[in-house]
Design an enzyme around this catalytic site. Structure first.
Site, PDB file in Angstrom:
ATOM      1  N   LEU A 199       5.270   2.475 -27.023  1.00 54.10           N
ATOM      2  CA  LEU A 199       6.379   2.594 -27.768  1.00 54.10           C
ATOM      3  C   LEU A 199       7.392   1.482 -27.160  1.00 54.10           C
ATOM      4  O   LEU A 199       7.234   1.208 -25.783  1.00 54.10           O
ATOM      5  CB  LEU A 199       7.143   3.924 -27.927  1.00 54.10           C
ATOM      6  CG  LEU A 199       6.219   4.919 -28.416  1.00 54.10           C
ATOM      7  CD1 LEU A 199       6.757   6.424 -28.314  1.00 54.10           C
ATOM      8  CD2 LEU A 199       5.970   4.534 -29.892  1.00 54.10           C
ATOM      9  N   HIS A 227      -2.207   9.863 -17.132  1.00 52.19           N
ATOM     10  CA  HIS A 227      -3.060   8.809 -17.084  1.00 52.19           C
ATOM     11  C   HIS A 227      -4.272   9.230 -16.374  1.00 52.19           C
ATOM     12  O   HIS A 227      -4.123   9.507 -15.212  1.00 52.19           O
ATOM     13  CB  HIS A 227      -2.298   7.573 -16.514  1.00 52.19           C
ATOM     14  CG  HIS A 227      -3.071   6.231 -16.248  1.00 52.19           C
ATOM     15  ND1 HIS A 227      -3.381   5.324 -17.560  1.00 52.19           N
ATOM     16  CD2 HIS A 227      -3.757   5.889 -15.064  1.00 52.19           C
ATOM     17  CE1 HIS A 227      -4.239   4.524 -16.896  1.00 52.19           C
ATOM     18  NE2 HIS A 227      -4.428   4.711 -15.728  1.00 52.19           N
ATOM     19  N   THR A 263       8.438   4.930 -18.802  1.00 53.46           N
ATOM     20  CA  THR A 263       9.761   3.942 -18.603  1.00 53.46           C
ATOM     21  C   THR A 263       9.175   2.643 -19.512  1.00 53.46           C
ATOM     22  O   THR A 263       8.063   2.568 -20.061  1.00 53.46           O
ATOM     23  CB  THR A 263      10.060   3.464 -17.248  1.00 53.46           C
ATOM     24  OG1 THR A 263       8.944   2.638 -16.732  1.00 53.46           O
ATOM     25  CG2 THR A 263      10.577   4.687 -16.538  1.00 53.46           C
ATOM     26  N   ASP A 267       3.071   2.308 -17.723  1.00 51.67           N
ATOM     27  CA  ASP A 267       2.474   3.045 -16.528  1.00 51.67           C
ATOM     28  C   ASP A 267       3.191   2.871 -15.192  1.00 51.67           C
ATOM     29  O   ASP A 267       2.379   3.023 -14.068  1.00 51.67           O
ATOM     30  CB  ASP A 267       0.763   2.814 -16.265  1.00 51.67           C
ATOM     31  CG  ASP A 267       0.064   3.183 -17.439  1.00 51.67           C
ATOM     32  OD1 ASP A 267       0.223   4.203 -18.168  1.00 51.67           O
ATOM     33  OD2 ASP A 267      -1.260   2.605 -17.389  1.00 51.67           O
TER      34      ASP A 267
END
Ligand code: GAR
Length: 211
Positions: free
Chosen positions: A94, A110, A147, A151
């Site tokens: 996004l 992750h 953020t 990643d």
């Protein structure tokens, strides 16, 4: 009680781990109030329905670009009054309008030890293929805040998992999920809901509990 909104795209085993953690009292100060999928046929949606959790579908392909998709997602998160957004196998990046609206309120799992094997193009089985191709003997999973840098947000929790002789990407993926992801993702969500994660100078610190 915090509203947890979980974003998914696939099978939803990490969503299941979160649902189980809520049932088992590992997450006590939050509840999963909505699951949003980027795919209409994601099995994760079925897991949500079986557990009486509201579902929404926002199909990436139905939006002309990432900006309009991100805006639709931001509006959905606002409508759901999300306190915490968890990416649990959510495969769409996004844009900054969502990250800025939910600073340090979105976390992602992750399937590797960041800063290795991460960033654009590293998702799902591809991560484990790259791990095996590199010959490293230790991999693992990371939960970090989302953020604008893919990643790259503050790391909340990590857990190491060994690579074994004869591993295939599928075998390694399963071990990383079982031994790491399904544990640290619910733990990180619980820490957030207990207000135990503090960010100082871009680093996440876990506050100890007083005894
Ligand atoms: C998990 O291994 C998760 O870490 C990974 O996709 C899988 C989803 O499985 N996510 C990424 O690669 C994101 N970059 P699940 O749908 O069964 O939870």
């Amino acid at each position: 009680m915090k509203n947890i909104v979980v974003l998914v795209s696939g099978g939803g085993t990490n969503l299941q781990a979160l649902i189980d953690a809520e049932k088992n009292g590992i997450i006590t100060n939050g509840r999963i109030t909505c699951v949003i999928s980027s795919k209409a046929d994601a099995y994760a949606l079925e897991r949500a329905r079986q557990n009486g959790i509201k579902t929404r579908v926002l199909v990436r392909k139905e939006y002309p670009d990432i900006a309009s998709y991100s805006l639709a997602m931001k509006n959905a998160l606002d409508e759901e009054k999300a306190d915490l957004v968890v990416y649990a196998g959510f495969m769409t990046i996004l844009d900054e309008q969502v990250c800025r609206a939910y600073p340090y309120k979105m976390m992602n799992v992750h399937p590797a030890l960041i800063p290795s094997f991460c960033g654009k193009g590293f998702y799902g089985l591809r991560v484990h293929e790259a791990v095996l191709a590199s010959g490293v003997k230790i991999t693992g999973a990371t939960v970090h805040f989302v953020t604008e840098e893919c990643d790259g947000g503050p790391i909340i929790l990590q857990k190491a998992v060994e690579v074994r002789n004869g591993d295939t990407p599928e075998i390694l993926q399963k071990r990383v999920m079982e031994q790491a992801e399904w544990k640290i993702l619910p733990q990180a969500a619980a820490l957030f809901c207990d207000d135990r994660i503090e960010i100082t100078d871009g680093i996440a610190h876990i506050k100890e509990t007083s005894v």
